[in-house]
Design a protein around this motif. Structure first.
Motif, PDB file in Angstrom:
ATOM      1  N   GLY A 128      22.085  39.192  46.999  1.00 32.12           N
ATOM      2  CA  GLY A 128      22.731  38.349  46.006  1.00 32.12           C
ATOM      3  C   GLY A 128      23.265  39.196  44.866  1.00 32.12           C
ATOM      4  O   GLY A 128      22.655  40.211  44.500  1.00 32.12           O
ATOM      5  N   ILE A 129      24.399  38.801  44.335  1.00 33.03           N
ATOM      6  CA  ILE A 129      24.988  39.506  43.193  1.00 33.03           C
ATOM      7  C   ILE A 129      24.822  38.622  41.962  1.00 33.03           C
ATOM      8  O   ILE A 129      25.098  37.418  42.010  1.00 33.03           O
ATOM      9  N   THR A 130      24.386  39.208  40.865  1.00 37.38           N
ATOM     10  CA  THR A 130      24.193  38.418  39.658  1.00 37.38           C
ATOM     11  C   THR A 130      24.536  39.243  38.419  1.00 37.38           C
ATOM     12  O   THR A 130      24.860  40.435  38.505  1.00 37.38           O
ATOM     13  N   ALA A 131      24.471  38.601  37.272  1.00 39.06           N
ATOM     14  CA  ALA A 131      24.743  39.251  35.984  1.00 39.06           C
ATOM     15  C   ALA A 131      24.145  38.370  34.900  1.00 39.06           C
ATOM     16  O   ALA A 131      23.693  37.245  35.165  1.00 39.06           O
ATOM     17  N   ASP A 132      24.138  38.867  33.683  1.00 36.94           N
ATOM     18  CA  ASP A 132      23.707  38.036  32.565  1.00 36.94           C
ATOM     19  C   ASP A 132      24.607  36.807  32.506  1.00 36.94           C
ATOM     20  O   ASP A 132      25.796  36.877  32.847  1.00 36.94           O
ATOM     21  N   ARG A 133      24.043  35.701  32.076  1.00 37.90           N
ATOM     22  CA  ARG A 133      24.773  34.435  32.093  1.00 37.90           C
ATOM     23  C   ARG A 133      26.101  34.517  31.353  1.00 37.90           C
ATOM     24  O   ARG A 133      27.123  34.005  31.833  1.00 37.90           O
ATOM     25  N   GLN A 134      26.128  35.162  30.197  1.00 37.00           N
ATOM     26  CA  GLN A 134      27.368  35.234  29.430  1.00 37.00           C
ATOM     27  C   GLN A 134      28.449  36.002  30.170  1.00 37.00           C
ATOM     28  O   GLN A 134      29.632  35.660  30.101  1.00 37.00           O
ATOM     29  N   ILE A 135      28.041  37.034  30.901  1.00 36.36           N
ATOM     30  CA  ILE A 135      29.009  37.802  31.692  1.00 36.36           C
ATOM     31  C   ILE A 135      29.589  36.919  32.795  1.00 36.36           C
ATOM     32  O   ILE A 135      30.801  36.911  33.037  1.00 36.36           O
ATOM     33  N   ILE A 136      28.720  36.168  33.462  1.00 31.81           N
ATOM     34  CA  ILE A 136      29.194  35.244  34.507  1.00 31.81           C
ATOM     35  C   ILE A 136      30.182  34.245  33.914  1.00 31.81           C
ATOM     36  O   ILE A 136      31.257  33.999  34.481  1.00 31.81           O
ATOM     37  N   TYR A 137      29.833  33.688  32.764  1.00 32.80           N
ATOM     38  CA  TYR A 137      30.706  32.695  32.127  1.00 32.80           C
ATOM     39  C   TYR A 137      32.037  33.308  31.705  1.00 32.80           C
ATOM     40  O   TYR A 137      33.094  32.683  31.853  1.00 32.80           O
ATOM     41  N   ASP A 138      32.011  34.525  31.188  1.00 34.79           N
ATOM     42  CA  ASP A 138      33.255  35.192  30.783  1.00 34.79           C
ATOM     43  C   ASP A 138      34.151  35.449  31.996  1.00 34.79           C
ATOM     44  O   ASP A 138      35.375  35.288  31.918  1.00 34.79           O
ATOM     45  N   ARG A 139      33.541  35.859  33.091  1.00 37.52           N
ATOM     46  CA  ARG A 139      34.307  36.112  34.322  1.00 37.52           C
ATOM     47  C   ARG A 139      34.921  34.808  34.846  1.00 37.52           C
ATOM     48  O   ARG A 139      36.060  34.793  35.337  1.00 37.52           O
ATOM     49  N   ILE A 140      34.173  33.721  34.740  1.00 36.96           N
ATOM     50  CA  ILE A 140      34.686  32.412  35.173  1.00 36.96           C
ATOM     51  C   ILE A 140      35.877  32.001  34.309  1.00 36.96           C
ATOM     52  O   ILE A 140      36.924  31.582  34.825  1.00 36.96           O
ATOM     53  N   ASN A 141      35.728  32.115  33.001  1.00 32.23           N
ATOM     54  CA  ASN A 141      36.813  31.720  32.093  1.00 32.23           C
ATOM     55  C   ASN A 141      38.083  32.518  32.373  1.00 32.23           C
ATOM     56  O   ASN A 141      39.195  31.966  32.389  1.00 32.23           O
ATOM     57  N   LEU A 142      37.924  33.820  32.623  1.00 25.63           N
ATOM     58  CA  LEU A 142      39.077  34.672  32.923  1.00 25.63           C
ATOM     59  C   LEU A 142      39.706  34.259  34.245  1.00 25.63           C
ATOM     60  O   LEU A 142      40.933  34.164  34.357  1.00 25.63           O
ATOM     61  N   ARG A 143      38.875  33.990  35.235  1.00 20.48           N
ATOM     62  CA  ARG A 143      39.416  33.604  36.539  1.00 20.48           C
ATOM     63  C   ARG A 143      40.224  32.318  36.440  1.00 20.48           C
ATOM     64  O   ARG A 143      41.288  32.209  37.053  1.00 20.48           O
ATOM     65  N   VAL A 144      39.738  31.344  35.689  1.00 23.68           N
ATOM     66  CA  VAL A 144      40.473  30.082  35.541  1.00 23.68           C
ATOM     67  C   VAL A 144      41.837  30.338  34.903  1.00 23.68           C
ATOM     68  O   VAL A 144      42.856  29.789  35.335  1.00 23.68           O
ATOM     69  N   ASP A 145      41.872  31.168  33.873  1.00 20.27           N
ATOM     70  CA  ASP A 145      43.150  31.509  33.229  1.00 20.27           C
ATOM     71  C   ASP A 145      44.107  32.143  34.236  1.00 20.27           C
ATOM     72  O   ASP A 145      45.315  31.838  34.254  1.00 20.27           O
ATOM     73  N   LEU A 146      43.575  33.010  35.090  1.00 20.64           N
ATOM     74  CA  LEU A 146      44.414  33.668  36.093  1.00 20.64           C
ATOM     75  C   LEU A 146      44.898  32.674  37.150  1.00 20.64           C
ATOM     76  O   LEU A 146      46.017  32.787  37.652  1.00 20.64           O
ATOM     77  N   MET A 147      44.061  31.701  37.466  1.00 24.42           N
ATOM     78  CA  MET A 147      44.469  30.659  38.422  1.00 24.42           C
ATOM     79  C   MET A 147      45.644  29.854  37.883  1.00 24.42           C
ATOM     80  O   MET A 147      46.584  29.522  38.621  1.00 24.42           O
ATOM     81  N   ILE A 148      45.575  29.520  36.616  1.00 22.61           N
ATOM     82  CA  ILE A 148      46.664  28.759  35.998  1.00 22.61           C
ATOM     83  C   ILE A 148      47.958  29.558  36.062  1.00 22.61           C
ATOM     84  O   ILE A 148      49.031  29.047  36.436  1.00 22.61           O
ATOM     85  N   LYS A 149      47.865  30.859  35.742  1.00 20.90           N
ATOM     86  CA  LYS A 149      49.049  31.725  35.779  1.00 20.90           C
ATOM     87  C   LYS A 149      49.585  31.881  37.202  1.00 20.90           C
ATOM     88  O   LYS A 149      50.775  32.047  37.424  1.00 20.90           O
TER      89      LYS A 149
END
Length: 301
Positions: free
Chosen positions: A194-215
């Motif tokens: 399993g791959i994991t990270a601190d919760r804030q890092i996961i959340y930051d990566r999610i927020n960035l991915r959503v922005d990239l999806m919109i673009k």
């Protein structure tokens, strides 16, 4: 020799796809996806499906091979995935199973519990209730009929709630009474990572991915599916929020913020599911490839 299934799990946006391709190249093997959102060919951007370039680097199975208009259950997936793995293991000692859908990973590695057939009219009735009265009514119904399963299931996932209710209503017995949790024998060894990270890092990566999806054109992708928005496959994060925007119920900024919020909640549920599996060896998202290779080789037979 024993056949080894390398399992790669973890929350969304953590880097599973990249790692799986690197490992597939190293072990010269193929990849089976257990991501239930990536089965559908019409849903690419919003599910973060592997790109054409990524797909060209390693042979993938169960990626965008179904239509949202088809009924494709976890039982169907279990059968198909095991047939694929049987063929792959006939020519290689390794294969990779990747995905953030815990139930689908478990279906392959542990097997599904057996449920009796019920009248399909019950599911239609429940879907109609979902459409007209919302999921809250179904949640309360499940709480009354099967409080044990209610406390364990993701009650915000309408497919899971409806599946449990149709068994309760069709058999007169709680859904949880059919959960034996007996692991089925498989002709391969599952090496779970399993791959994991601190919760804030996961959340930051999610927020960035959503922005990239919109673009990348998520709104146009969802717009092309608007006539099918009532289908279960599309009642999922990234699509249902944009449908709200297209139906003029929400503005775009709010829809995007809801995608981010709901994806973060989804990631939290994914981790809760996977943390219950003591067979998973967890790695930090910045771990190098050699760390995974060493662990896999050590646990291979």
């Amino acid at each position: 020799m024993t056949k080894n299934l390398i399992v790669i799990t973890g929350p969304t946006a953590i880097g599973k796809t990249s790692l799986s391709i690197q490992l597939a190249k190293y072990f010269n093997c193929e990849i089976v996806s257990a991501d239930s959102r990536q089965f559908y060919k019409e849903m690419s951007i919003g599910t973060a499906a592997p790109t054409a370039e990524e797909l060209s680097q390693a042979k993938h199975h169960c990626i965008q091979h179904k239509s949202v208009k088809e009924i494709y259950t976890v039982g169907d997936f279990e059968k198909e995935a095991l047939e694929i793995l049987d063929k792959l293991f006939s020519k290689n000692d390794y294969a990779i199973l990747i995905g953030g859908s815990g139930l689908y990973v478990d279906a392959v590695t542990k097997g599904l519990d057996h449920f009796p057939e019920v009248d399909p009219k019950i599911r239609q009735q429940l879907n109609d209730t979902l459409e007209t009265k919302g999921i809250d009514v179904l949640q309360e119904q499940l709480k009354e009929l099967d409080p044990i399963h209610y406390s364990n299931v993701d009650i915000h996932n309408p497919q899971r709630v409806i599946r449990a209710l149709e068994i309760c209503m069709g058999t007169g017995e709680p859904y949880s009474s059919f959960l034996t949790k007996s692991k089925k024998n498989r002709p391969f060894k599952s090496i779970k990572t399993g791959i994991t990270a601190d919760r804030q890092i996961i959340y930051d990566r999610i927020n960035l991915r959503v922005d990239l999806m919109i673009k990348a054109g998520l709104i146009d992708e969802v717009k092309s599916l608007q006539e099918y928005q009532s289908l279960n496959a599309l009642n999922t994060v990234g699509y249902k929020e944009i449908f709200k925007y297209l139906n003029k119920e929400w503005d775009l900024d709010f829809s995007i913020s809801e995608i981010k919020k709901n994806t973060r909640r989804f990631a939290k549920r994914q981790l809760t599911w996977f943390r219950k599996d003591t067979e998973i060896e967890w790695f930090d998202y910045q771990s190098d490839l050699e760390s995974f290779i060493t662990y896999i080789k050590k646990n291979s037979l």
